[in-house]
Design an enzyme around this catalytic site. Structure first.
Site, PDB file in Angstrom:
ATOM      1  N   TRP A 261       0.809  -0.723  -0.238  1.00 36.63           N
ATOM      2  CA  TRP A 261       0.031  -0.163  -0.236  1.00 36.63           C
ATOM      3  C   TRP A 261       0.456   1.645   0.217  1.00 36.63           C
ATOM      4  O   TRP A 261      -0.117   2.398  -0.160  1.00 36.63           O
ATOM      5  CB  TRP A 261      -0.927  -0.159   1.334  1.00 36.63           C
ATOM      6  CG  TRP A 261      -0.664  -0.031   2.344  1.00 36.63           C
ATOM      7  CD1 TRP A 261       0.166  -0.200   3.251  1.00 36.63           C
ATOM      8  CD2 TRP A 261      -0.809   0.839   3.434  1.00 36.63           C
ATOM      9  NE1 TRP A 261       0.969  -0.132   4.005  1.00 36.63           N
ATOM     10  CE2 TRP A 261       0.136   0.682   5.007  1.00 36.63           C
ATOM     11  CE3 TRP A 261      -1.859   1.645   3.770  1.00 36.63           C
ATOM     12  CZ2 TRP A 261      -0.399   1.414   5.765  1.00 36.63           C
ATOM     13  CZ3 TRP A 261      -2.245   2.737   5.115  1.00 36.63           C
ATOM     14  CH2 TRP A 261      -0.769   2.502   6.049  1.00 36.63           C
ATOM     15  N   ASP A 262       2.042   0.610   0.334  1.00 35.33           N
ATOM     16  CA  ASP A 262       2.847   2.264  -0.023  1.00 35.33           C
ATOM     17  C   ASP A 262       2.862   2.955  -1.252  1.00 35.33           C
ATOM     18  O   ASP A 262       2.475   4.183  -0.875  1.00 35.33           O
ATOM     19  CB  ASP A 262       4.787   1.502   0.510  1.00 35.33           C
ATOM     20  CG  ASP A 262       4.767   1.091   1.546  1.00 35.33           C
ATOM     21  OD1 ASP A 262       4.092   0.041   1.874  1.00 35.33           O
ATOM     22  OD2 ASP A 262       6.029   0.586   1.722  1.00 35.33           O
TER      23      ASP A 262
ATOM     24  N   GLU B  57       0.767  -3.754  12.903  1.00 33.68           N
ATOM     25  CA  GLU B  57       0.410  -4.551  12.600  1.00 33.68           C
ATOM     26  C   GLU B  57       0.763  -4.988  13.844  1.00 33.68           C
ATOM     27  O   GLU B  57       0.938  -5.962  13.640  1.00 33.68           O
ATOM     28  CB  GLU B  57       1.564  -4.681  11.586  1.00 33.68           C
ATOM     29  CG  GLU B  57       1.389  -4.359  10.243  1.00 33.68           C
ATOM     30  CD  GLU B  57       2.606  -4.477   9.359  1.00 33.68           C
ATOM     31  OE1 GLU B  57       3.510  -4.676   9.576  1.00 33.68           O
ATOM     32  OE2 GLU B  57       2.058  -4.211   7.702  1.00 33.68           O
TER      33      GLU B  57
ATOM     34  N   LYS C  13       2.467   0.312  16.231  1.00 34.66           N
ATOM     35  CA  LYS C  13       3.656   0.185  15.493  1.00 34.66           C
ATOM     36  C   LYS C  13       3.762   1.094  14.875  1.00 34.66           C
ATOM     37  O   LYS C  13       5.018   2.186  14.637  1.00 34.66           O
ATOM     38  CB  LYS C  13       3.352  -1.213  14.826  1.00 34.66           C
ATOM     39  CG  LYS C  13       4.491  -1.125  13.806  1.00 34.66           C
ATOM     40  CD  LYS C  13       4.869  -1.859  12.332  1.00 34.66           C
ATOM     41  CE  LYS C  13       5.664  -2.528  11.915  1.00 34.66           C
ATOM     42  NZ  LYS C  13       5.613  -3.631  10.409  1.00 34.66           N
ATOM     43  N   GLN C  14       2.678   1.823  13.793  1.00 29.01           N
ATOM     44  CA  GLN C  14       2.655   2.642  12.906  1.00 29.01           C
ATOM     45  C   GLN C  14       1.529   3.908  13.437  1.00 29.01           C
ATOM     46  O   GLN C  14       0.333   3.367  13.687  1.00 29.01           O
ATOM     47  CB  GLN C  14       2.658   2.953  11.524  1.00 29.01           C
ATOM     48  CG  GLN C  14       1.969   1.397  11.344  1.00 29.01           C
ATOM     49  CD  GLN C  14       2.688   0.673  10.223  1.00 29.01           C
ATOM     50  OE1 GLN C  14       3.329  -0.320  10.382  1.00 29.01           O
ATOM     51  NE2 GLN C  14       2.327   1.858   8.622  1.00 29.01           N
TER      52      GLN C  14
HETATM   53  C1  BGC Z   1       4.604  -1.961   7.269  1.00 32.43           C
HETATM   54  C2  BGC Z   1       4.336  -2.064   6.813  1.00 32.43           C
HETATM   55  C3  BGC Z   1       3.938  -1.377   4.762  1.00 32.43           C
HETATM   56  C4  BGC Z   1       5.157  -2.295   4.813  1.00 32.43           C
HETATM   57  C5  BGC Z   1       6.482  -2.088   3.453  1.00 32.43           C
HETATM   58  C6  BGC Z   1       5.803  -2.689   6.811  1.00 32.43           C
HETATM   59  O1  BGC Z   1       6.923  -2.450   8.006  1.00 32.43           O
HETATM   60  O2  BGC Z   1       4.439  -2.098   8.664  1.00 32.43           O
HETATM   61  O3  BGC Z   1       3.033  -0.449   6.576  1.00 32.43           O
HETATM   62  O4  BGC Z   1       4.063  -1.738   4.100  1.00 32.43           O
HETATM   63  O5  BGC Z   1       6.235  -2.161   6.142  1.00 32.43           O
HETATM   64  O6  BGC Z   1       6.902  -0.632   3.998  1.00 32.43           O
END
Ligand code: BGC
Length: 730
Positions: free
Chosen positions: A326-327, A468, A581-582
């Site tokens: 999704w980045d 996540e 996490k984010q």
């Molecule tokens: C993140 C995801 C991201 C992926 C690739 C993961 O660590 O939690 O949101 O899409 O890395 O960058």
């Protein structure tokens, strides 16, 4: 003015992996890690190919690395002279990120005198299959030199080896490495020619998966040795005649000369910078970091294709399987929409062309519509493993739910398409499959809706949100809000079927019960449960989040038994706490700032920020963007800098359990750009006009950038006092 050059002096073996990313050069077709010419797979050398994948046995399917045509080292007075074995007296590497040129300079002291190697290399932005290198040796004594240069086909793989066969041979003065991938039999052909300015004894060797030229000569102080290497990379994916093409590219371009090819490469970069460069008056470090981020985005843009996307780690290697996340749509797309709409279209087209893979995935799990791959490769089938993390203690794979539960991925695709239409005004993307893509994503969410008998809302259960660390949760606010958005967009498309091309309208009417779908999606959008702020204005990230332990980040960090430990999943230190996490709720609010009044945005920013580990490089920019929406540019600044400097500093995570996750971070680069332009610049679109409500951080006097909006380039300048000037090209 900024320097446009980053240089690192001194040789630090522990930085080899990181510098491979920091000094990466790429042209969208291939990426060449910032490693030295004498390095091999032990130092993670990679010529990473865009859009080419391979799987060996049951290993992870990942992108393919091509043989390395830059490979070069020296034997001086019968002693091998190369890093990392042979310690230099001086050493530096540089990246000229204005022009996409990597260079190095190394001096060794030998018992008889000192010897210096200077090289530069680039992968042409003008001709994507071509890469050039100049390599100069000088000495202050009469050195007995054997210069060894050729193609190293012993490539670095994480889950390889990906070549079931490798042919190495010489033909008409060119040396070639043609690899056949094990799964689909793709051919990757690397061809090289090399010129040398000194008379020398020459021979060729083929050994240890390397085809090498040996030039033996005496190097005198008054006469440097210079070689020029011409490398082309073509694959059977590009053309049936990959071998002839690779050869004729070299023969033709050699006639035009090194200087010509270098100049046309630089001109292409200039063309890109003319539109993409961002000026920040008053904060040089920010301007450097932002344009360095933009360098990375330009480097990995698939300009040679009409349907291809950008992997989460760019073209820096096989980490994350070279897959697309999704980045791209949520973090990188805005940059391309604003500066290179053609590339934005290519990125969107890739998702449309991989719709079948998303439909297959949805069917596999028993759902309707399109469930996009969490980790997408060329077919859109999911490359993500059910066991995507390895436990540091038991060394066993850990069941993770990124693939099957991170359903918010499909909504990102919808957002990408709608954003594309909003900014470019080009609705033909709907005719070319965009309409079906949106509708299928809406059907997917529709088939997931749950209704409890005693509640009048629809819920989404058992999901993983952007955070996540908390798996299989119910009603993740971000996910539900994005699903609602997807329903709304599908209704918009379905309701305007008559405005589409007659062919498209016919196709859609044949395929779908249009009025029934409008009814269902309207109802879904109206009734999907969207968590609301509590009495303190805080939105609960998912059902039950507020019941989790409210331990501080430091406290949770102190519970780690191993620094590489995975924080999420069944045994993770964060899982039963409120540490995330984010950005999650904050991503929602940054995307839809009009959902709530200003105080609510602020309350959530303040609540979640101290509880966010920022364990993903995607996190900081969302905090930056939302801080801007909350009128706190000074608070946004450190988050902006963190995003913009992600690949300069290398403070990001390199490990998820025992899995190496290092590489470049184009999503952070795109996030930094969004924070600068959408956040600080405050641009928005209203009544078909580009407008801005800027709020610059304290020292920023002026911010200047260009934006394509509806096919016209707009020059935007905003200043510290809120002044805005937008001029549109005629
Ligand atoms: C993140 C995801 C991201 C992926 C690739 C993961 O660590 O939690 O949101 O899409 O890395 O960058």
């Amino acid at each position: 003015m900024i320097d446009w050059k980053i240089t690192e002096r001194g040789f630090y073996p522990e930085k080899i992996a990181f510098n491979g990313n920091k000094f990466l050069i790429a042209n969208g077709y291939m990426g060449v890690r910032g490693t030295l010419e004498e390095f091999t797979k032990d130092q993670l050398v990679a010529v990473n190919m865009a859009g080419l994948y391979d799987q060996v046995g049951n290993g992870w399917r990942e992108s393919v690395n091509a043989p390395n045509g830059f490979f070069t080292y020296l034997i001086v007075d019968e002693e091998i002279c190369r890093l990392p074995e042979c310690e230099p007296s001086e050493h530096s590497v540089s990246l000229d990120y204005r022009n996409g040129i990597f260079s190095r300079k190394t001096t060794w002291k030998t018992p008889r005198g000192s010897l210096t190697v200077e090289s530069e290399r680039f992968v042409s932005l003008a001709q994507p299959h071509l890469a050039l290198m100049k390599y100069k040796i000088s000495s202050n004594f009469h050195a007995d030199i054997e210069l060894i240069t050729g193609i190293d086909a012993d490539v670095w793989d994480i889950n390889g080896p990906h070549y079931s066969n490798m042919e190495l041979f010489e033909e008409d003065g060119l040396i070639k490495a043609i690899g056949t991938t094990s799964e689909k039999g793709h051919k990757i052909c690397v061809t090289e020619n090399c010129s040398i300015n000194l008379p020398s004894e020459k021979r060729l060797s083929i050994k240890d998966k390397k085809i090498l030229r040996h030039f033996c000569f005496i190097l005198r102080p008054e006469h440097d040795c210079v070689i020029e290497k011409w490398i082309s990379v073509c694959t059977s994916n590009d053309t049936e005649n990959y071998e002839q093409k690779a050869a004729s590219l070299i023969n033709d371009y050699m006639k035009s000369g090194y200087k010509y090819v270098k100049n046309s490469h630089i001109e292409k970069w200039e063309e890109r910078w003319k539109v993409s460069e961002v000026f920040i008056e008053g904060h040089k470090e920010a301007m450097e970091a932002l344009n360095y981020s933009i360098y990375h985005l330009i480097s990995v843009a698939p300009r040679h294709s009409k349907s291809l996307s950008i992997p989460a780690r760019g073209l820096s290697g096989q980490v994350y399987k070279g897959a697309v996340f999704w980045d791209t749509e949520m973090f990188m797309l805005d940059f391309f929409l604003y500066t290179d709409p053609q590339v934005a279209r290519t990125l969107i087209k890739y998702r449309i062309d991989t719709l079948d893979g998303a439909i297959r995935k949805a069917r596999y799990y028993g759902y309707d519509g399109a469930f996009y791959a969490w980790e997408s490769q060329e077919t859109g089938d999911d490359a993500c493993s059910d066991y995507n993390v390895v436990d540091v203690f038991t060394k066993r794979p850990v069941r993770t739910y990124f693939k099957d539960k991170q359903i918010h991925i499909s909504s990102a695709i919808v957002r990408g398409i709608m954003r594309y239409i909003e900014i470019t005004g080009d609705k033909t993307i709907l005719d070319e499959g965009g309409a079906e893509t949106i509708i299928e994503c809406a059907k997917f969410y529709y088939s997931l809706l749950l209704k409890r008998l005693n509640r009048n809302v629809y819920e989404l259960h058992d999901v993983v949100g952007p955070d996540e660390y908390h798996e299989r949760v119910n009603n993740n606010g971000y996910t539900n809000r994005m699903a609602k958005y997807t329903f709304d967009m599908a209704v918009e498309v379905l309701s305007s079927v008559k405005n589409l091309e007659p062919e498209t309208a016919k196709r859609l009417k044949n395929k779908y019960k249009v009025s029934q779908l409008i009814k269902s999606f309207t109802d879904a959008s109206k009734h999907i449960y969207i968590p609301q702020p509590d009495k303190n204005g805080i939105i609960e990230q998912f059902d039950g989040y507020m019941k989790l332990e409210d331990a501080s980040l430091e406290e949770v960090r102190s519970r780690l038994l191993d620094e590489k430990e995975y924080w999420g999943g069944a045994n993770g230190v964060a899982s039963h706490t409120r540490i995330i996490k984010q950005a999650d709720v904050v991503t929602w609010l940054a995307m839809f700032p009009d959902d709530f009044p200003h105080e609510i945005l602020l309350a959530n920013w303040r609540y979640y920020e101290p509880r966010t580990e920022h364990g993903s490089s995607l996190s900081a920019c969302m905090y930056g963007l939302l801080a801007c929406r909350c009128g706190m540019p000074e608070k946004a600044l450190p988050f902006f800098m963190k995003s913009a400097r992600a690949d300069l500093e290398g403070t990001g995570k390199e490990w998820a359990g025992l899995i190496y996750i290092g590489g470049t971070h184009p999503a952070a680069a795109g996030g930094a750009y969004m924070t600068a332009v959408n956040g600080f610049g405050g641009i928005y679109f209203e009544e078909e006009k580009l407008k801005a409500k800027p709020q610059l951080p304290p020292n920023w006097q002026k911010l200047r950038f260009n934006i394509y909006y509806k096919g016209k380039l707009h020059r935007v300048e905003v200043d510290q006092k809120g002044g805005v000037s937008v001029t549109r090209e005629p």
